[in-house]
Design a protein around this motif. Sequence first.
Motif, PDB file in Angstrom:
ATOM      1  N   THR A 259      38.007  36.671  51.346  1.00 15.14           N
ATOM      2  CA  THR A 259      39.361  36.461  50.842  1.00 15.14           C
ATOM      3  C   THR A 259      40.358  37.500  51.348  1.00 15.14           C
ATOM      4  N   VAL A 260      39.919  38.386  52.240  1.00 10.06           N
ATOM      5  CA  VAL A 260      40.811  39.431  52.748  1.00 10.06           C
ATOM      6  C   VAL A 260      41.062  39.269  54.244  1.00 10.06           C
ATOM      7  N   ARG A 331      43.178  42.666  47.214  1.00  9.77           N
ATOM      8  CA  ARG A 331      43.796  42.606  45.893  1.00  9.77           C
ATOM      9  C   ARG A 331      42.707  42.506  44.836  1.00  9.77           C
ATOM     10  N   ALA A 332      43.092  42.712  43.593  1.00 11.12           N
ATOM     11  CA  ALA A 332      42.123  42.632  42.512  1.00 11.12           C
ATOM     12  C   ALA A 332      41.395  41.293  42.542  1.00 11.12           C
ATOM     13  N   GLY A 333      40.072  41.351  42.583  1.00 10.31           N
ATOM     14  CA  GLY A 333      39.260  40.137  42.611  1.00 10.31           C
ATOM     15  C   GLY A 333      38.933  39.631  43.994  1.00 10.31           C
ATOM     16  N   ASP A 334      39.467  40.263  45.052  1.00 11.22           N
ATOM     17  CA  ASP A 334      39.107  39.850  46.408  1.00 11.22           C
ATOM     18  C   ASP A 334      37.646  40.183  46.694  1.00 11.22           C
ATOM     19  N   TYR A 335      37.051  39.456  47.650  1.00 14.02           N
ATOM     20  CA  TYR A 335      35.622  39.644  47.874  1.00 14.02           C
ATOM     21  C   TYR A 335      35.204  39.178  49.261  1.00 14.02           C
ATOM     22  N   VAL A 336      33.977  39.560  49.611  1.00 14.22           N
ATOM     23  CA  VAL A 336      33.261  39.024  50.762  1.00 14.22           C
ATOM     24  C   VAL A 336      31.926  38.496  50.253  1.00 14.22           C
ATOM     25  N   ALA A 337      31.534  37.297  50.684  1.00 18.46           N
ATOM     26  CA  ALA A 337      30.244  36.724  50.300  1.00 18.46           C
ATOM     27  C   ALA A 337      29.425  36.469  51.552  1.00 18.46           C
ATOM     28  N   MET A 338      28.140  36.877  51.525  1.00 14.12           N
ATOM     29  CA  MET A 338      27.254  36.744  52.684  1.00 14.12           C
ATOM     30  C   MET A 338      25.908  36.206  52.226  1.00 14.12           C
ATOM     31  N   THR A 339      25.337  35.344  53.039  1.00 11.71           N
ATOM     32  CA  THR A 339      24.018  34.782  52.759  1.00 11.71           C
ATOM     33  C   THR A 339      22.970  35.489  53.605  1.00 11.71           C
ATOM     34  N   LYS A 386      52.417  32.998  51.491  1.00  4.08           N
ATOM     35  CA  LYS A 386      53.331  34.125  51.428  1.00  4.08           C
ATOM     36  C   LYS A 386      52.611  35.267  50.721  1.00  4.08           C
ATOM     37  N   GLU A 387      53.088  36.493  50.934  1.00  2.00           N
ATOM     38  CA  GLU A 387      52.373  37.649  50.422  1.00  2.00           C
ATOM     39  C   GLU A 387      52.137  37.589  48.915  1.00  2.00           C
ATOM     40  N   ASN A 388      53.112  37.100  48.165  1.00  2.00           N
ATOM     41  CA  ASN A 388      52.984  37.064  46.712  1.00  2.00           C
ATOM     42  C   ASN A 388      52.534  35.715  46.181  1.00  2.00           C
ATOM     43  N   ALA A 389      52.083  34.842  47.067  1.00  5.19           N
ATOM     44  CA  ALA A 389      51.647  33.507  46.649  1.00  5.19           C
ATOM     45  C   ALA A 389      50.194  33.541  46.191  1.00  5.19           C
ATOM     46  N   PRO A 390      49.806  32.624  45.303  1.00  5.41           N
ATOM     47  CA  PRO A 390      48.401  32.557  44.896  1.00  5.41           C
ATOM     48  C   PRO A 390      47.514  32.247  46.093  1.00  5.41           C
ATOM     49  N   MET A 391      46.299  32.796  46.062  1.00 10.07           N
ATOM     50  CA  MET A 391      45.336  32.566  47.130  1.00 10.07           C
ATOM     51  C   MET A 391      44.667  31.216  46.962  1.00 10.07           C
ATOM     52  N   SER A 392      44.438  30.540  48.072  1.00 15.86           N
ATOM     53  CA  SER A 392      43.608  29.347  48.067  1.00 15.86           C
ATOM     54  C   SER A 392      42.553  29.509  49.152  1.00 15.86           C
ATOM     55  N   LEU A 393      41.366  28.963  48.910  1.00 15.18           N
ATOM     56  CA  LEU A 393      40.287  29.032  49.886  1.00 15.18           C
ATOM     57  C   LEU A 393      40.306  27.793  50.763  1.00 15.18           C
TER      58      LEU A 393
END
Length: 769
Positions: A259-260, A331-339, A386-393
């Motif tokens: 998410t980053v 940002r708060a709650g951002d992450y990386v996921a790996m298998t 946009k920088e302040n917009a909610p994130m979508s995957l």
Amino acid sequence: MDILTAFRNGVSRPKGRRFDGLQAPHPATVQRVDPRQAVRVDVAEGDTMSVLHADQTTGLQLAAFGPDGADALASLGVVATSHLQVDAFASGAMVGWIASKGGVAEATAVAEVTDAEALLVLRATAPAALWVINVSRVADHVAGVSSGAVEVHVKRAAASNLVLPPPLGKLRDEFTVSRATAQAYRLNKGETVQVIDVDGQQCSDFMAFRSRGLDAGVEQLIDSTVTRSMVGGAYPGPGLFDKFYDAEMRPMLNVVQDTVGRHDTFALACTARGYEERGFPGHVNCSDNISHVMADYGVARRSAWPAINFFFNSWIDRGDNRIQSEESWSRAGDYVAMTAMDDLVCVSTACPDDVDPINGWNPTDVHVRIYAPDTPVRRAIAYRPKENAPMSLSQNSAFHERTSQLTEQFIAARDTWVPAAYPSVGTTGEYWACRERVTVQDMSPLRKYDILGPDAERLLQHAMTRNIAKLAQWRGTYALMCDAQGAVIDDGTLFRLGPQSFRWCCGTEESARHLASLAVDLDVRIHDMQSSLPNLAVQGPRSRDLMRKIAFTQPHVPSLEDLKWFGVTVARLHNREGAPFMMARSGYTGELGYEVFCDRADAPAVWDAIMEAGVEFGIAPMGAHALEVIRIEAGLAAAGAEFAPDVDALEAGLGFAVDFKKTDFVGRAALDRNAQAPRRVLKGLLFECDDVPAHGAHVYLGERPVGVVTSATRSPTLERAIAMARLSVEVAEVGTALEVGLMDGHMKRITGTVCDIPFVDPRRERARA
């Protein structure tokens, strides 16, 4: 003793504290529900939901289920008024979820939101799974009579010291790595680890070892140099190149979600020496923390550990070639996921650095989740318009069910995965299929907005560079939106579907923000169609023959034969009972072609009809790589290349789309002024070689830079490299010989001759045929 003093004195070194396994409430979130979609929102007791239904032209329905799968609408304070109609929206995901709970979709009770309830506020008195359904009829959808998106704002009942995103699947374990500590853990093959930045801007060093190697006394760990070499870049991410490798070039971990998008693979984890030499002896550091927790696995201590520095914002400065760093983008709650691709022993840290900006000057916690292998995590990366917009995957396109059977090579275009190439055909084969026969391409990431209402024309006339008053019904036009400086905000195609109904198909969400800012005090609605109206491009000299076989039109709309260049109509597959779609004679290839827009639910049927009808014409699917070659040959502009925030519409080569006979439009004064004394123009460069210059490469006359390459490729038709370049007017005469610098501009150069664009079919005769 304050916490930072504790970091420096090395006394705050507890092992990662165990998490109790309960999902911590996360902060206020925003869920978007597009037309004909249903979205599930899991709520806890005391949570408050604000459902914003600003556009009430169509229906909004709610369904709720308790932990046992029973109806839970009462726990939200609403009363059931009817039952679920599965044909009123894209119901596949919801129907499957209900079935997994032992229920029957058609028997599900729903509450219908009335027209008067533009804002509905609900409070949960018990845990529930709330489904918000944005109902719309398919026929209205493609014809331009459409509902807007619904927003669900969720305010969680209780604050938490952990800011965590919802789980990605079935949890096997989770724990928190406290600030300035490290924790080691086992990861079995097939399991997925999620490393979460709890409060934002917190670096987390990561390393993994093969378990079998440690059992044999051999340290087989991630090798960042091999990883960078194997993936061909500094930052592995979801997609084709997405893995971390060991020194033997064997993959260890597969990145599935990020998410980053900005992490570091250049440097070491922080070291004691690094702090000492800056005047902070005794400072806690990640390398010592890693050695401490890995000692239990027989790993030898190191003074400096190589690591993947998740959330660490670094880069190499082009001016002095030195590694630079700044505050993290996470940002708060951002992450990386790996298998895991093998049984591993991993270690994660929460970096203690409080003397640099990398942790936002305030080291915080890191949270780790481990998911069981029987709940695979889908591939995705974050998208923020946009920088302040909610994130979508990133999501799969509505055509993914079909395209994924033909290729595994996908790239993220905004928030949607689209095919990059089809191995059975190849990029070159796709190119020639478009030039000589017919191709079909998933163009769903295109943004679509419906502009409706009495003042729709007035708004668009003010916002766009074309004269919209002259645009007839069932016609389209290529147009620009500019800012006050004349720079292009966005480009796209505007279609007029009715006297007061327009559809704007463009590149970015900035269009909607710009229109909204100009629409104050106007009686107009702007509907974001986004994923609810996926589209295909059917392009090539046989595209009309193909569309003849599948397009049925009623007498009150233009037929296929009536469609001139940029004409548009509404059709159905094969006959009056077939799936409806909007058909426009337009495209991004410079060839004869059509664009087909349909409802999500009909996407597979539309794809199948096109592919079946195209067999006799040698149809081939086409990906993004081939399109890039074709659009450059056709001289078609792209955002971030030919036009950018510091480039006006004329310098971008888009003067043909500016109507100076209009009374006024945003940017008119600046473009008037620039037209009188242009400094730069967009031209083509033809090279007598196959070396393709990079975007941004300087163009030289002697030792002086006189322009910049905006886009370049090798042209299969011209059998040479070509480029579009923004040149000073003094050197832009056709036939002028210039040089493009490679290898920093001076060590190697290639000679090009200035030419007009398009490079192929300069009169656009193919598209007009």
